[in-house]
Design a protein around this motif. Structure first.
Motif, PDB file in Angstrom:
ATOM      1  N   UNK A  71     -10.665   4.943  -9.671  1.00  0.00           N
ATOM      2  CA  UNK A  71      -9.487   4.992 -10.538  1.00  0.00           C
ATOM      3  C   UNK A  71      -8.880   3.589 -10.654  1.00  0.00           C
ATOM      4  N   UNK A  96      -3.713  -1.322  -9.234  1.00  0.00           N
ATOM      5  CA  UNK A  96      -4.402  -0.773  -8.065  1.00  0.00           C
ATOM      6  C   UNK A  96      -5.731  -0.163  -8.494  1.00  0.00           C
ATOM      7  N   UNK A 101      -7.456  10.054  -2.745  1.00  0.00           N
ATOM      8  CA  UNK A 101      -8.030   8.724  -2.956  1.00  0.00           C
ATOM      9  C   UNK A 101      -7.466   7.691  -2.000  1.00  0.00           C
ATOM     10  N   UNK A 102      -8.284   6.678  -1.763  1.00  0.00           N
ATOM     11  CA  UNK A 102      -7.876   5.534  -0.958  1.00  0.00           C
ATOM     12  C   UNK A 102      -7.645   4.353  -1.889  1.00  0.00           C
ATOM     13  N   UNK A 103      -6.551   3.667  -1.682  1.00  0.00           N
ATOM     14  CA  UNK A 103      -6.171   2.573  -2.568  1.00  0.00           C
ATOM     15  C   UNK A 103      -6.539   1.220  -1.979  1.00  0.00           C
ATOM     16  N   UNK A 104      -6.860   0.292  -2.883  1.00  0.00           N
ATOM     17  CA  UNK A 104      -6.956  -1.091  -2.486  1.00  0.00           C
ATOM     18  C   UNK A 104      -5.567  -1.700  -2.393  1.00  0.00           C
ATOM     19  N   UNK A 105      -5.495  -2.957  -1.960  1.00  0.00           N
ATOM     20  CA  UNK A 105      -4.195  -3.603  -1.762  1.00  0.00           C
ATOM     21  C   UNK A 105      -3.504  -3.981  -3.061  1.00  0.00           C
TER      22      UNK A 105
END
Lengths: 111, 114
Positions: free
Chosen positions: A33, A91, A100-104
């Protein structure tokens, strides 16, 4: 284990320039995403991919925005030409099972 | 009606207080629910998935009420470090469907004060 990786972390550019944001999802996650977050509008989904295929790009603001996912381990979001109103945090997130896991994030400033 | 709505914030509570957030959703077929936490200038991070039977993780309890179409998050014995924005997330997809698009609430801001 490595989480979602985004680059650059910060980008300052001038109006009219091309901007390319990059994302490496978590290995094994089959959904990716791209989100944009601003104080005024909160978290907005721009586009998402399942198994590298774009599924829903209805959130992409206009033709100046494009996203690609050439393989399972890489995606780009491109803005050409950039405008000051594109300034936001972008993001990338990936998802297997669960949330979901997000980037920084990439903090973009367009002058 | 918005697809996902959260309690308006901000919530200001003293340390040690119990605080609860609610989140309503409009699509009765929704299957997956999550609570995320976002600190200032950071990315959202998964706090808890929400299961039909309810689930607890330490001081945090999440519950789902399908009949009334809402989920809740309860924080007991709140700490200063709990200060953040809490985001409600709903996946309005049918079982076995391929739609993985998530619907996000706008978030509720929590400030825990000494």
């Amino acid at each position: 284990d490595a989480g979602v990786i985004q680059s650059p972390r910060h980008e300052v550019t001038e109006m009219g320039q091309e901007v390319t944001l990059r994302c490496k999802p978590i290995s094994g996650h089959n959904s990716l995403f791209w989100y944009r977050q601003t104080m005024m509008r909160g978290l907005e989904l721009l586009i998402y991919f399942n198994n590298n295929v774009p599924i829903d790009d209805s959130g992409m603001p206009e033709d100046r925005f494009s996203a690609k996912m050439p393989n399972a381990s890489f995606s780009t979001l491109k803005i050409q030409p950039s405008e000051p109103r594109d300034s936001a945090v972008y993001f990338c997130a990936s998802r297997g099972q669960g949330g979901p896991s997000f980037g920084p994030g990439t903090r973009l400033t367009v002058l | 009606r918005k697809e996902v709505e959260q309690d308006p914030g901000p919530f200001n509570v003293p340390e040690g207080a119990t605080v609860a957030f609610n989140c309503t959703y409009s699509n009765s077929a929704s299957q997956s629910f999550f609570w995320y936490r976002q600190d200032c200038r950071k990315e959202p991070k998964l706090l808890m998935s929400v299961y039909s039977s309810g689930n607890e993780d330490g001081r945090f309890t999440a519950q789902l009420n399908r009949a009334s179409q809402y989920i809740s998050l309860l924080i007991r014995d709140s700490k200063l470090s709990d200060s953040a924005t809490y985001l409600c997330v709903v996946n309005p997809s049918i079982v076995g469907g391929n739609n993985r698009k998530l619907i996000w609430g706008l978030g509720t801001s929590l400030a825990v004060n000494p």
